[in-house]
Motif scaffolding. Sequence first.
Motif, mmCIF file in Angstrom:
data_model
loop_
_atom_site.group_PDB
_atom_site.id
_atom_site.type_symbol
_atom_site.label_atom_id
_atom_site.label_comp_id
_atom_site.label_asym_id
_atom_site.label_seq_id
_atom_site.Cartn_x
_atom_site.Cartn_y
_atom_site.Cartn_z
ATOM 1 N N VAL A 124 0.820 -1.225 0.000
ATOM 2 C CA VAL A 124 0.000 0.000 0.000
ATOM 3 C C VAL A 124 0.844 1.262 0.000
ATOM 4 O O VAL A 124 0.420 2.302 -0.507
ATOM 5 C CB VAL A 124 -1.014 0.057 1.171
ATOM 6 N N ASP A 125 2.062 1.178 0.562
ATOM 7 C CA ASP A 125 2.896 2.373 0.634
ATOM 8 C C ASP A 125 3.828 2.551 -0.558
ATOM 9 O O ASP A 125 4.537 3.547 -0.646
ATOM 10 C CB ASP A 125 3.737 2.360 1.927
ATOM 11 N N SER A 126 3.889 1.571 -1.441
ATOM 12 C CA SER A 126 4.798 1.681 -2.591
ATOM 13 C C SER A 126 4.116 2.347 -3.773
ATOM 14 O O SER A 126 2.938 2.100 -4.040
ATOM 15 C CB SER A 126 5.260 0.292 -3.032
ATOM 16 N N TYR A 127 4.890 3.158 -4.464
ATOM 17 C CA TYR A 127 4.402 3.765 -5.714
ATOM 18 C C TYR A 127 4.964 2.991 -6.893
ATOM 19 O O TYR A 127 6.121 2.580 -6.877
ATOM 20 C CB TYR A 127 4.903 5.207 -5.823
ATOM 21 N N THR A 128 4.152 2.804 -7.914
ATOM 22 C CA THR A 128 4.626 2.169 -9.144
ATOM 23 C C THR A 128 3.939 2.800 -10.339
ATOM 24 O O THR A 128 2.813 3.266 -10.238
ATOM 25 C CB THR A 128 4.270 0.663 -9.200
ATOM 26 N N CYS A 129 4.624 2.755 -11.470
ATOM 27 C CA CYS A 129 3.962 3.116 -12.719
ATOM 28 C C CYS A 129 3.155 1.908 -13.170
ATOM 29 O O CYS A 129 3.636 0.786 -13.116
ATOM 30 C CB CYS A 129 4.990 3.446 -13.798
ATOM 31 N N LEU A 130 1.946 2.162 -13.580
ATOM 32 C CA LEU A 130 1.102 1.061 -14.034
ATOM 33 C C LEU A 130 0.361 1.469 -15.296
ATOM 34 O O LEU A 130 0.112 2.662 -15.506
ATOM 35 C CB LEU A 130 0.107 0.639 -12.942
ATOM 36 N N PRO A 131 0.066 0.500 -16.145
ATOM 37 C CA PRO A 131 -0.644 0.829 -17.384
ATOM 38 C C PRO A 131 -1.927 1.579 -17.046
ATOM 39 O O PRO A 131 -2.604 1.234 -16.076
ATOM 40 C CB PRO A 131 -0.975 -0.532 -17.983
ATOM 41 N N ARG A 132 -2.231 2.591 -17.800
ATOM 42 C CA ARG A 132 -3.384 3.440 -17.511
ATOM 43 C C ARG A 132 -4.640 2.612 -17.258
ATOM 44 O O ARG A 132 -4.960 1.706 -18.017
ATOM 45 C CB ARG A 132 -3.644 4.401 -18.670
ATOM 46 N N LEU A 133 -5.315 2.961 -16.202
ATOM 47 C CA LEU A 133 -6.528 2.229 -15.834
ATOM 48 C C LEU A 133 -7.703 2.739 -16.659
ATOM 49 O O LEU A 133 -7.703 3.876 -17.110
ATOM 50 C CB LEU A 133 -6.814 2.440 -14.349
ATOM 51 N N LYS A 134 -8.669 1.884 -16.810
ATOM 52 C CA LYS A 134 -9.852 2.282 -17.582
ATOM 53 C C LYS A 134 -11.005 2.578 -16.623
ATOM 54 O O LYS A 134 -11.481 1.691 -15.941
ATOM 55 C CB LYS A 134 -10.260 1.153 -18.518
ATOM 56 N N ALA A 135 -11.412 3.820 -16.613
ATOM 57 C CA ALA A 135 -12.519 4.188 -15.734
ATOM 58 C C ALA A 135 -13.850 3.950 -16.425
ATOM 59 O O ALA A 135 -14.833 3.536 -15.818
ATOM 60 C CB ALA A 135 -12.409 5.637 -15.321
ATOM 61 N N ASP A 136 -13.890 4.213 -17.721
ATOM 62 C CA ASP A 136 -15.159 3.996 -18.421
ATOM 63 C C ASP A 136 -15.190 2.559 -18.931
ATOM 64 O O ASP A 136 -14.210 1.833 -18.860
ATOM 65 C CB ASP A 136 -15.334 4.997 -19.569
ATOM 66 N N GLY A 137 -16.355 2.179 -19.428
ATOM 67 C CA GLY A 137 -16.491 0.809 -19.914
ATOM 68 C C GLY A 137 -16.399 -0.188 -18.768
ATOM 69 O O GLY A 137 -16.229 -1.376 -18.974
ATOM 70 N N ILE A 138 -16.493 0.326 -17.544
ATOM 71 C CA ILE A 138 -16.423 -0.573 -16.413
ATOM 72 C C ILE A 138 -17.753 -1.266 -16.235
ATOM 73 O O ILE A 138 -18.800 -0.629 -16.258
ATOM 74 C CB ILE A 138 -16.100 0.224 -15.136
ATOM 75 N N GLU A 139 -17.677 -2.561 -16.094
ATOM 76 C CA GLU A 139 -18.912 -3.286 -15.924
ATOM 77 C C GLU A 139 -19.143 -3.458 -14.417
ATOM 78 O O GLU A 139 -18.444 -4.195 -13.743
ATOM 79 C CB GLU A 139 -18.775 -4.649 -16.606
ATOM 80 N N THR A 140 -20.107 -2.706 -13.908
ATOM 81 C CA THR A 140 -20.441 -2.841 -12.499
ATOM 82 C C THR A 140 -21.824 -3.458 -12.433
ATOM 83 O O THR A 140 -22.780 -2.902 -12.967
ATOM 84 C CB THR A 140 -20.434 -1.468 -11.816
ATOM 85 N N THR A 141 -21.900 -4.620 -11.815
ATOM 86 C CA THR A 141 -23.184 -5.312 -11.808
ATOM 87 C C THR A 141 -23.849 -5.165 -10.445
ATOM 88 O O THR A 141 -23.183 -5.220 -9.414
ATOM 89 C CB THR A 141 -22.997 -6.803 -12.135
ATOM 90 N N TYR A 142 -25.138 -4.983 -10.472
ATOM 91 C CA TYR A 142 -25.915 -4.842 -9.239
ATOM 92 C C TYR A 142 -26.949 -5.962 -9.198
ATOM 93 O O TYR A 142 -27.556 -6.271 -10.209
ATOM 94 C CB TYR A 142 -26.604 -3.480 -9.196
ATOM 95 N N HIS A 143 -27.122 -6.538 -8.035
ATOM 96 C CA HIS A 143 -27.964 -7.738 -7.967
ATOM 97 C C HIS A 143 -29.181 -7.584 -7.060
ATOM 98 O O HIS A 143 -29.800 -8.568 -6.701
ATOM 99 C CB HIS A 143 -27.120 -8.933 -7.507
ATOM 100 N N VAL A 144 -29.490 -6.383 -6.666
ATOM 101 C CA VAL A 144 -30.605 -6.197 -5.738
ATOM 102 C C VAL A 144 -31.940 -6.340 -6.480
ATOM 103 O O VAL A 144 -32.082 -5.855 -7.599
ATOM 104 C CB VAL A 144 -30.488 -4.812 -5.069
ATOM 105 N N VAL A 145 -32.905 -7.009 -5.850
ATOM 106 C CA VAL A 145 -34.223 -7.157 -6.479
ATOM 107 C C VAL A 145 -35.255 -6.300 -5.754
ATOM 108 O O VAL A 145 -35.085 -5.946 -4.585
ATOM 109 C CB VAL A 145 -34.711 -8.623 -6.452
ATOM 110 N N LYS A 146 -36.315 -5.975 -6.474
ATOM 111 C CA LYS A 146 -37.438 -5.268 -5.870
ATOM 112 C C LYS A 146 -38.311 -6.310 -5.172
ATOM 113 O O LYS A 146 -38.630 -7.336 -5.759
ATOM 114 C CB LYS A 146 -38.225 -4.572 -6.988
#
Lengths: 558, 290
Positions: free
Chosen positions: A361-383
């Motif tokens: 958690v305390d280390s910094y690294t260069c990482l390939p750019r993350l994708k914020a859009d196109g994120i598939e967030t699934t929700y499973h709550v029912v009415k």
Amino acid sequence: MMDINLVIGGAAGQGLNTLETLMLPVLKEAGFHLFAAKDIMSRIRGGVNLVTIRVAGQEKSGYRQKSDVFIALSDEAFAWAENRLTLATILIGPATVLDKWREKWHKNRRYVLESKSPGAEPMPLNMVVSGLIAGFLRLDFSLLAEKNTLLFDAQGEARVAANQAALQAGYAQGKIIDGLEVERWSDAGEYSLMNGSQAVALGAVAGGCNFLSFYPMSPATGVAIYLAQRAGDFGLVVEQFEDEIAAAGASIGAWYAGARALVTTSGGGFALMEESISLAGMSETPMVLHLAQRPGPATGLPTRTMQGDLNLVLHAGHGEFPRVIFAPGTLAEAFYLTRKAFNLADKYQLPVFILTDQFFVDSYTCLPRLKADGIETTYHVVKTESDYRRYELTSSGVSPRGIPGHGNGVVIANGNEHDEFGDTTEDEQLSQRMPEKRMKKMEALAGESLAPGFGGHEEYKILLICWGSTYSTVREAVDVSGRDDLGLLHFSQLWPLPADLDSYFQKADRIIVVEENMTGQFAALLQQLFPGNRFESMLKYNGRHFYVEDIVEKLEAL
Amino acid sequence: MNTFVSTRPGSKDISWCPGCGNFAIRNMLMAVLADLGLDPANVALISGIGQAAKMPHYIQANGFHTLHGRAIPIATGVKIANPALTVIAEGGDGDMYAEGGNHFLHGLRRNADITLLVHNNQVYGLTKGQASPTTMIGMKTPAQPEGVFEEPLNPLALAIASNASFVARGYSGQADKTKAILRQAILHRGFSFIDIFQPCVSFNKVNTYDWYEENTYWMKDHDPTQRGAALQKALESFPFPLGIFYRYQKKTFEENIVAYQNDQTPLSQRRVKIEALSKYVNFLSYEKTA
Ligand SMILES: Cc1ncc(C[n+]2csc(CCOP(=O)(O)OP(=O)(O)O)c2C)c(N)n1
Ligand code: SF4
């Protein structure tokens, strides 16, 4: 040079953190690959803190022990970090420090750091050092000047000006040091820079997290601080509770009512949360918990690192219930797996743990750019309908999850054994069917388990296994060792494990599990699950992360 | 709209002893909730563990029967996730003042808009009669055979000293007046705390119905906006005053939260904020240096 390993040592309070905060973006923008780790004592002033910054012309994130350049701001730092030095290390520091060590390290190249202004008043040492680094790496000074203004603007013009003078003085001193130029990295623009706390925090946001509860404990607090400072932007609630028990409880309440909650803690705090984890298990309330490990038992080494809590997480909570454990090996994995943790917790209604550690958690690294859009967030709550049953018996073991206020029904959750409505029961049949229903989820979960990542040589004789944060260092050690009989298997999901691992194991003459604990916890788990193989251990447990050199040495001796 | 009934299909018997004060508290709660025109689908009853904490199973509303002592933090999470819900945290005196004592203190400080209802039978019921933090000095129990000698906790005085937002005491044997307090507690915006004396007919042979009748009285002419006077009243004993002791309107926890100041959408309906995320994922943003 392809890369230099820079170690800076000083006392807490001498501004090493600020140096890191200022310099990492500067170096990144100048076009280097970076990896930076901290080695800190548990005190606010004094002691010895080390910052390691690896500046490279290609992707290199292993943790190297030996430094090419060592900048000592205090005597104690020099003594403390002697195991980071070789005869080739360039030594830099105030005359008082260098003189003291002149005899022992007389063969080394040495530069005196001058931190008095022409008017003879002292300048901020961390800024002089920052300038010096920029100087010997031959950076464009304007980058420094620009970031200095940006970072310190809020503290007033005088601060910015004083820093600027110190940076300039250091820069001039750095310019005369030769031979430390590092090639620029052609991919720099495609990468971003962050630390493990940020990767976990942002992964949580990407997973739909909108509530974070915590009680401060190093090294887990970074995630909470990062999100607390951006709570308005992200539309999430961050609350510091009275203790870990309350933090875990609030998270369960929040999930029950439809939020997506994250808890961040370390081993000692996790121990207090165990009853809630058990409640999540029984009540089938989703839970996502980030545990940044540090050495125990008890308060242990509060600012150091260890992979000692796998067993704790694996067995946390009384009673039997399913769970999932992730242990990201890279920052990108930390982002994507934390995001996934929310979707899985929601889908299967159980606790999902993300196991990191102080080093990570305390280390910094260069990482390939993350994708914020196109994120598939699934929700499973029912009415819910008016006859809704929270714990409906289904063949998959997953009952449709309703939340209060969404539909006509009412949602009864229960930490006691219960019937389908959620009412307490001691019925003989139900007391067997309900636990079976909960455990049934493991089947589908096992099918979704992440396969370990394979690296090294296809035709291996020795299979190295590692998990979580040690990935980059072990990976580099395998490359550096030059042996052509090594395979490497890295696990970023520790529970449940995929069933089909035997083919990896059977190919090997020897299987060696590399981990940062004393009893070989993951090796023992593998031994239990795959008894037909013999799992040996390669361990480090002094509160420090493996160095590439540690592992190379051990590999050479095999 | 649904109503607050006491059973579900397949309901088993109620596991409270005949004559227990819990029945009256349940009836009060159902009546007040109905009277306020609330829909069971929008009420959440979060209980701890103990006899009192079995309540969610005997009222048809959303409910979570959680862990001993933990109802307050869990209820806080519920309220944060969806401030539109009427959230009631409920349990016994052991539950809220012993195991949950720390959460009680901090719940008062945090001031989420929750009603805390403590069934105070001055004893542990479910574990069969050990002393609780409010058991009176001298009472003998199987676990305290020589008699309790610890000073009983004074939860009302504690709450008033903490400048809590709503502090009251009722008695399960006096339904009408206690219902009126309960109603005000639920309507109050902020953390409202109501301690209800409740005879345990099985294990507390000291604090019986008769004892409560003799040792309590309803306050008249008490001004609950006066903290000093409220504290004075809370320190009174034998007889113990009943009624609303203290009331102090202040900003609730939810109203103080930045994420709710810009946007009223409950967390339960919020989705990933892609723009905000994009802003941070690819640029190292400076931490503030103080
Ligand atoms: C962590 C934990 N410790 C202890 C218990 C056992 N326990 C169950 S109820 C209870 C006390 C109940 O007393 P009180 O809260 O006053 O409620 P009552 O039963 O009198 O309504 C205890 C100690 C438990 N369930 N969980
Ligand atoms: S044990 Fe006491 S509190 Fe519990 S139900 Fe019986 S009478 Fe009521």
